[in-house]
Design a protein around this motif. Structure first.
Motif, mmCIF file in Angstrom:
data_model
loop_
_atom_site.group_PDB
_atom_site.id
_atom_site.type_symbol
_atom_site.label_atom_id
_atom_site.label_comp_id
_atom_site.label_asym_id
_atom_site.label_seq_id
_atom_site.Cartn_x
_atom_site.Cartn_y
_atom_site.Cartn_z
ATOM 1 N N TYR A 1 -17.677 8.767 -14.076
ATOM 2 C CA TYR A 1 -16.236 8.782 -14.272
ATOM 3 C C TYR A 1 -15.552 7.570 -13.660
ATOM 4 O O TYR A 1 -15.942 7.077 -12.598
ATOM 5 N N ASP A 2 -14.505 7.140 -14.357
ATOM 6 C CA ASP A 2 -13.618 6.117 -13.811
ATOM 7 C C ASP A 2 -12.545 6.788 -12.971
ATOM 8 O O ASP A 2 -12.162 6.309 -11.920
ATOM 9 N N ALA B 1 -13.809 4.662 -9.569
ATOM 10 C CA ALA B 1 -14.795 3.616 -9.333
ATOM 11 C C ALA B 1 -14.024 2.398 -8.827
ATOM 12 O O ALA B 1 -13.000 2.026 -9.390
ATOM 13 N N ARG B 2 -14.513 1.776 -7.745
ATOM 14 C CA ARG B 2 -13.751 0.679 -7.156
ATOM 15 C C ARG B 2 -14.661 -0.245 -6.359
ATOM 16 O O ARG B 2 -15.782 0.118 -5.991
ATOM 17 N N LYS C 1 -17.757 -3.614 -15.045
ATOM 18 C CA LYS C 1 -17.061 -4.904 -15.106
ATOM 19 C C LYS C 1 -15.629 -4.710 -14.602
ATOM 20 O O LYS C 1 -14.813 -4.070 -15.268
ATOM 21 N N PHE C 2 -15.347 -5.251 -13.416
ATOM 22 C CA PHE C 2 -14.018 -5.119 -12.811
ATOM 23 C C PHE C 2 -13.154 -6.314 -13.233
ATOM 24 O O PHE C 2 -13.508 -7.463 -12.942
ATOM 25 N N LEU D 1 -18.634 -0.773 -2.633
ATOM 26 C CA LEU D 1 -18.571 -0.392 -4.044
ATOM 27 C C LEU D 1 -18.760 1.115 -4.132
ATOM 28 O O LEU D 1 -19.740 1.658 -3.618
ATOM 29 N N ASP D 2 -17.804 1.799 -4.752
ATOM 30 C CA ASP D 2 -17.882 3.249 -4.941
ATOM 31 C C ASP D 2 -17.957 3.567 -6.425
ATOM 32 O O ASP D 2 -17.213 2.996 -7.230
ATOM 33 N N MET D 3 -18.839 4.482 -6.777
ATOM 34 C CA MET D 3 -18.940 4.990 -8.142
ATOM 35 C C MET D 3 -18.855 6.503 -8.101
ATOM 36 O O MET D 3 -19.202 7.120 -7.096
ATOM 37 N N LEU D 4 -18.412 7.091 -9.202
ATOM 38 C CA LEU D 4 -18.223 8.538 -9.240
ATOM 39 C C LEU D 4 -19.187 9.154 -10.246
ATOM 40 O O LEU D 4 -19.119 8.876 -11.444
ATOM 41 N N LEU D 5 -20.091 9.981 -9.748
ATOM 42 C CA LEU D 5 -21.090 10.660 -10.568
ATOM 43 C C LEU D 5 -20.724 12.135 -10.684
ATOM 44 O O LEU D 5 -20.393 12.774 -9.687
#
Length: 211
Positions: free
Chosen positions: A123-124, A131-132, A174-175, A188-192
């Motif tokens: 998820y964004d 995600a950031r 891609k930011f 860097l954070d991502m959401l699973l």
């Protein structure tokens, strides 16, 4: 007759039998419940379990400690990415590249499902989580474009993708709007999201060099 006899001796209603199969990274467990009254099987189950350090100890496999790893380079876990892989609920993230070009900061991962086949979402935005990245200049960038194999980002991200066990898939973030190149991504954070668990999990990498 054996199950019935054991039930009478032990004073139990059922007996569990089964097998454990070593599959390398995982262990497959098959189990059956046998009634001690009739001697018949009334329930079966099968599950694949990630072979972590606890499982290895239970199976009698040796686990090298950090002191031995330091003195013997051949025992140091090897990986081909920029950082050591991160594993969360059986999903492994290995960072392969991080580079800046034309106002975009791009990160490329290889994502591998180490567990049984499952659906996942990346998820964004969800529950105010994004995600950031935060770079070494303190700048924060959110809402990246996402690609997982042939899947492209929808409104909220990449949703309900079936990941097959032990198959690596390229995952790209891609930011946009990065006006100047940072030397390091500090975080860097991502959401699973795993639908079977109905829960969100944050995947975090730190101190990533930027090419």
């Amino acid at each position: 007759e054996t199950a019935i006899s054991l039930g009478q001796i032990l004073g139990v209603d059922a007996i569990i039998t089964g097998s454990i199969t070593n599959l390398g990274k995982n262990v497959k467990i098959n189990a059956r419940l046998i009634s001690t009254e009739t001697g018949s099987v009334f329930a079966v189950a099968s599950v694949n379990v990630l072979k972590d350090s606890t499982i290895k100890l239970l199976m009698g496999e040796s686990i090298s400690n950090s002191a031995n790893n330091t003195s013997n380079p051949s025992q140091i876990p090897q990986h081909s990415g920029l950082k050591a892989p991160v594993v969360n609920h059986g999903i492994q993230f290995e960072l392969k590249e991080c580079f800046f070009t034309n106002g975009f900061l791009t990160t490329i991962f290889e994502v591998t499902n180490l567990d049984m086949d499952k659906e996942v979402s990346f998820y964004d935005r969800a529950k105010n989580g994004y995600a950031r990245i935060i770079d070494d200049k303190g700048r924060e960038f959110r809402s990246p474009q996402q690609f997982l194999g042939t899947h492209k980002q929808g409104w909220n991200g990449i949703e309900n993708v079936t990941m097959v066990q032990d198959v690596g898939t390229q995952y790209t973030l891609k930011f946009p709007n990065v006006k100047s190149k940072p030397s390091t991504v500090k975080r860097l954070d991502m959401l699973l999201f795993i639908p079977d668990l109905q829960n969100y999990f944050t995947i975090t990498f730190r101190d990533i060099p930027v090419e």
